[in-house]
Design a protein around this motif. Structure first.
Motif, mmCIF file in Angstrom:
data_model
loop_
_atom_site.group_PDB
_atom_site.id
_atom_site.type_symbol
_atom_site.label_atom_id
_atom_site.label_comp_id
_atom_site.label_asym_id
_atom_site.label_seq_id
_atom_site.Cartn_x
_atom_site.Cartn_y
_atom_site.Cartn_z
ATOM 1 N N VAL A 244 0.864 -1.180 0.000
ATOM 2 C CA VAL A 244 0.000 0.000 0.000
ATOM 3 C C VAL A 244 0.903 1.234 0.000
ATOM 4 N N VAL A 245 0.953 1.935 -1.123
ATOM 5 C CA VAL A 245 1.903 3.036 -1.277
ATOM 6 C C VAL A 245 1.175 4.366 -1.072
ATOM 7 N N ASP A 246 0.909 4.664 0.183
ATOM 8 C CA ASP A 246 0.275 5.938 0.526
ATOM 9 C C ASP A 246 1.133 6.762 1.477
ATOM 10 N N GLY A 247 2.327 6.278 1.830
ATOM 11 C CA GLY A 247 3.202 7.004 2.733
ATOM 12 C C GLY A 247 2.853 6.838 4.183
ATOM 13 N N ARG A 248 1.766 6.128 4.470
ATOM 14 C CA ARG A 248 1.366 5.920 5.858
ATOM 15 C C ARG A 248 1.422 4.449 6.233
ATOM 16 N N HIS A 249 0.950 3.579 5.362
ATOM 17 C CA HIS A 249 1.023 2.147 5.658
ATOM 18 C C HIS A 249 2.475 1.686 5.769
ATOM 19 N N CYS A 250 3.345 2.277 4.987
ATOM 20 C CA CYS A 250 4.780 2.039 5.130
ATOM 21 C C CYS A 250 5.519 3.222 4.505
ATOM 22 N N ALA A 251 6.757 3.413 4.922
ATOM 23 C CA ALA A 251 7.541 4.533 4.420
ATOM 24 C C ALA A 251 7.875 4.325 2.945
ATOM 25 N N TYR A 252 8.003 5.421 2.220
ATOM 26 C CA TYR A 252 8.355 5.312 0.810
ATOM 27 C C TYR A 252 9.721 4.648 0.627
ATOM 28 N N ALA A 253 10.627 4.880 1.562
ATOM 29 C CA ALA A 253 11.933 4.216 1.470
ATOM 30 C C ALA A 253 11.790 2.706 1.572
ATOM 31 N N SER A 254 10.840 2.243 2.387
ATOM 32 C CA SER A 254 10.606 0.800 2.494
ATOM 33 C C SER A 254 10.064 0.230 1.191
ATOM 34 N N VAL A 255 9.245 1.015 0.492
ATOM 35 C CA VAL A 255 8.767 0.574 -0.823
ATOM 36 C C VAL A 255 9.938 0.471 -1.794
ATOM 37 N N ARG A 256 10.806 1.469 -1.774
ATOM 38 C CA ARG A 256 11.953 1.487 -2.683
ATOM 39 C C ARG A 256 12.885 0.295 -2.414
ATOM 40 N N ILE A 257 13.176 0.038 -1.160
ATOM 41 C CA ILE A 257 14.033 -1.101 -0.803
ATOM 42 C C ILE A 257 13.376 -2.406 -1.235
ATOM 43 N N SER A 258 12.080 -2.520 -0.977
ATOM 44 C CA SER A 258 11.367 -3.751 -1.328
ATOM 45 C C SER A 258 11.347 -3.969 -2.831
ATOM 46 N N HIS A 259 11.164 -2.897 -3.583
ATOM 47 C CA HIS A 259 11.173 -3.055 -5.035
ATOM 48 C C HIS A 259 12.550 -3.456 -5.533
ATOM 49 N N ARG A 260 13.580 -2.923 -4.909
ATOM 50 C CA ARG A 260 14.942 -3.303 -5.315
ATOM 51 C C ARG A 260 15.170 -4.800 -5.097
ATOM 52 N N LEU A 261 14.578 -5.344 -4.041
ATOM 53 C CA LEU A 261 14.748 -6.764 -3.732
ATOM 54 C C LEU A 261 13.789 -7.655 -4.528
ATOM 55 N N LEU A 262 12.558 -7.212 -4.699
ATOM 56 C CA LEU A 262 11.518 -8.071 -5.272
ATOM 57 C C LEU A 262 11.278 -7.834 -6.749
ATOM 58 N N GLY A 263 11.556 -6.634 -7.234
ATOM 59 C CA GLY A 263 11.320 -6.338 -8.642
ATOM 60 C C GLY A 263 9.868 -6.572 -9.028
ATOM 61 N N PRO A 264 9.631 -7.342 -10.103
ATOM 62 C CA PRO A 264 8.252 -7.538 -10.580
ATOM 63 C C PRO A 264 7.376 -8.370 -9.653
ATOM 64 N N ARG A 265 7.912 -8.834 -8.543
ATOM 65 C CA ARG A 265 7.089 -9.576 -7.592
ATOM 66 C C ARG A 265 6.366 -8.658 -6.614
ATOM 67 N N LEU A 266 6.638 -7.361 -6.680
ATOM 68 C CA LEU A 266 5.972 -6.391 -5.816
ATOM 69 C C LEU A 266 4.869 -5.710 -6.628
ATOM 70 N N PHE A 267 3.656 -5.707 -6.101
ATOM 71 C CA PHE A 267 2.542 -5.120 -6.844
ATOM 72 C C PHE A 267 1.693 -4.242 -5.935
ATOM 73 N N LEU A 268 0.928 -3.375 -6.560
ATOM 74 C CA LEU A 268 0.135 -2.385 -5.839
ATOM 75 C C LEU A 268 -1.272 -2.881 -5.559
ATOM 76 N N ILE A 269 -1.769 -2.545 -4.386
ATOM 77 C CA ILE A 269 -3.192 -2.626 -4.069
ATOM 78 C C ILE A 269 -3.596 -1.268 -3.518
ATOM 79 N N SER A 270 -4.878 -0.943 -3.627
ATOM 80 C CA SER A 270 -5.329 0.296 -3.005
ATOM 81 C C SER A 270 -5.582 0.093 -1.515
ATOM 82 N N ASP A 271 -6.073 -1.083 -1.114
ATOM 83 C CA ASP A 271 -6.501 -1.328 0.267
ATOM 84 C C ASP A 271 -7.508 -0.262 0.694
ATOM 85 N N ALA A 272 -8.277 0.214 -0.285
ATOM 86 C CA ALA A 272 -9.164 1.349 -0.038
ATOM 87 C C ALA A 272 -10.416 0.926 0.711
ATOM 88 N N THR A 273 -10.890 1.828 1.557
ATOM 89 C CA THR A 273 -12.135 1.593 2.284
ATOM 90 C C THR A 273 -12.935 2.888 2.308
#
Length: 390
Positions: A244-273
């Motif tokens: 969930v890339v909204d800056g609150r569920h996790c830090a943007y740096a954590s998204v960047r690190i995770s993408h560097r490790l996972l590449g195309p295995r990382l995907f977006l959800i809205s988790d919207a309510t």
């Protein structure tokens, strides 16, 4: 109906093409054609100089706009959710129901089953729970959390036949017989709301679990001596993880690190309510997300296009990759990437047209084009890293 979508930059999912048209016939993409080879006597629709990409695929959302389908399922709420997602570029979606009373789950299954034949882009239902860890339940009510037993799992599969597509559960609470039954039913098993150890996570990913739900949130963390479920996600070579890339569920740096490790295995959800005031889930908006009465984070206010924008602006990912994270990669999770997630011959004509500020201006669902007003939300023109903006 046959038409050419012209005058747009085409993000196919594999390449970025200029001076090309998209040929749509009925509900299907027939070809991507250089403008110099444009066929005569085919109707043209002007893409107005916009960008076009595959329609987004959201495998986890409870509501959005005026809909709180996942919390209070009804036909009206599902129709509202369909309109909301389509307005913001999501053409395919899995409405999601969190841990709740069996009667609520049954009603959601019935509503989705009734709508499947007539609602293009509705892919089924995602159940988040009730088989989750009490230690990582988040806002899920403890009274509805259950331990999976064979008879109950078999009954759930019978009730959900043809509708239940994805199940988030804690792998450490699931026995091998129950897991085998779920696998045989073809359900996508996603590890989430879990206190699993690294070893339990790796075992789950080797035995039927193919995904993890909202990386970092409601799961055992990565630490030096106990890598936890997050560590298992990083270490397994094949498992995919939503984020969930909204800056609150996790830090943007954590998204960047995770993408560097996972590449195309990382995907977006809205988790919207959405905001609710009755029932076991009472949510109120707070800083573009939602919290419960105690202030516990309960879901986002994202659309997938907003998540894409955040990936570009704040995480620093290329636009083409961010678009794949919202379309091709989630389609792969569901095994639907031979017809969703690309602009290519034979794929369903599900498209999103957006401007340079990443505002959705139109969507195409099963070949049917719908224009939208420009977003009223102010945005800043983007400097897109790693892109050739010809």
């Amino acid at each position: 109906m046959i038409y050419l979508l012209t005058n747009c930059r085409v993000y196919t999912g594999d390449a970025v093409l200029v001076e090309h048209d998209v040929l749509v016939e009925g509900t299907t993409i027939r070809a991507i054609i250089p403008q110099t080879q444009r066929p005569a006597q085919v109707a043209q629709i002007d893409g107005r100089g916009l960008n076009v990409c595959p329609g987004f695929v959201d495998v986890q959302l409870y509501g959005g706009g005026d809909s709180a389908f996942g919390l209070a399922p009804s036909q009206t709420a599902l129709q509202q959710l369909r309109r909301h997602t389509l307005r913001y570029g999501t053409t395919s979606f899995l409405p999601t129901v969190p841990t709740n009373a069996p009667a609520v789950v049954d009603h959601a299954l019935a509503v989705v089953k009734d709508a499947l034949p007539t609602m293009p882009g509705l892919l089924g239902l995602h159940l988040e729970g009730p088989y989750i860890s009490p230690n990582k339940r988040g806002v899920h009510p403890a009274e509805f959390v259950r331990v999976p037993v064979l008879a109950e799992v078999a009954n759930l599969l019978d009730r959900g036949r043809g509708v239940l597509r994805m199940l988030t559960l804690a792998p450490e609470v699931l026995g091998p017989v129950e897991r085998a039954l779920l696998q045989a039913a073809g359900i996508v098993l996603s590890a989430g709301h879990s206190d699993a150890s690294y070893e339990q996570g790796m075992h789950a990913f080797a035995h039927g679990f193919t995904a993890a739900t909202h990386l970092f949130n409601a799961m055992s963390p990565l630490t030096g001596r106990a890598p936890g479920l997050v560590g298992a996600v990083y270490d397994d070579p094949a498992v995919r993880a939503s984020i969930v890339v909204d800056g609150r569920h996790c830090a943007y740096a954590s998204v960047r690190i995770s993408h560097r490790l996972l590449g195309p295995r990382l995907f977006l959800i809205s988790d919207a309510t959405a905001a609710t005031t009755t029932g076991p889930y009472c949510f109120r908006p707070q800083d573009d997300s939602f919290v419960d009465a105690e202030g516990t984070l309960a879901g986002s206010g994202l659309t997938l296009m907003q998540a894409v924008r955040n990936c570009v602006q704040h995480v620093g990912l290329p636009l083409a990759e961010s678009l794949r994270m919202a379309s091709l990669y989630p389609a792969q999770v569901l095994g639907l990437d031979q017809r969703l997630g690309r602009i290519a011959p034979g794929y369903r004509a599900d498209l999103c047209l957006f401007d340079e500020e990443l505002n959705v201006r139109a969507t195409v669902l099963a070949g049917q084009l719908q224009w939208h007003e420009a977003s009223a939300r102010p945005t800043t023109p983007l400097s897109v890293p790693g892109e050739n903006r010809e």
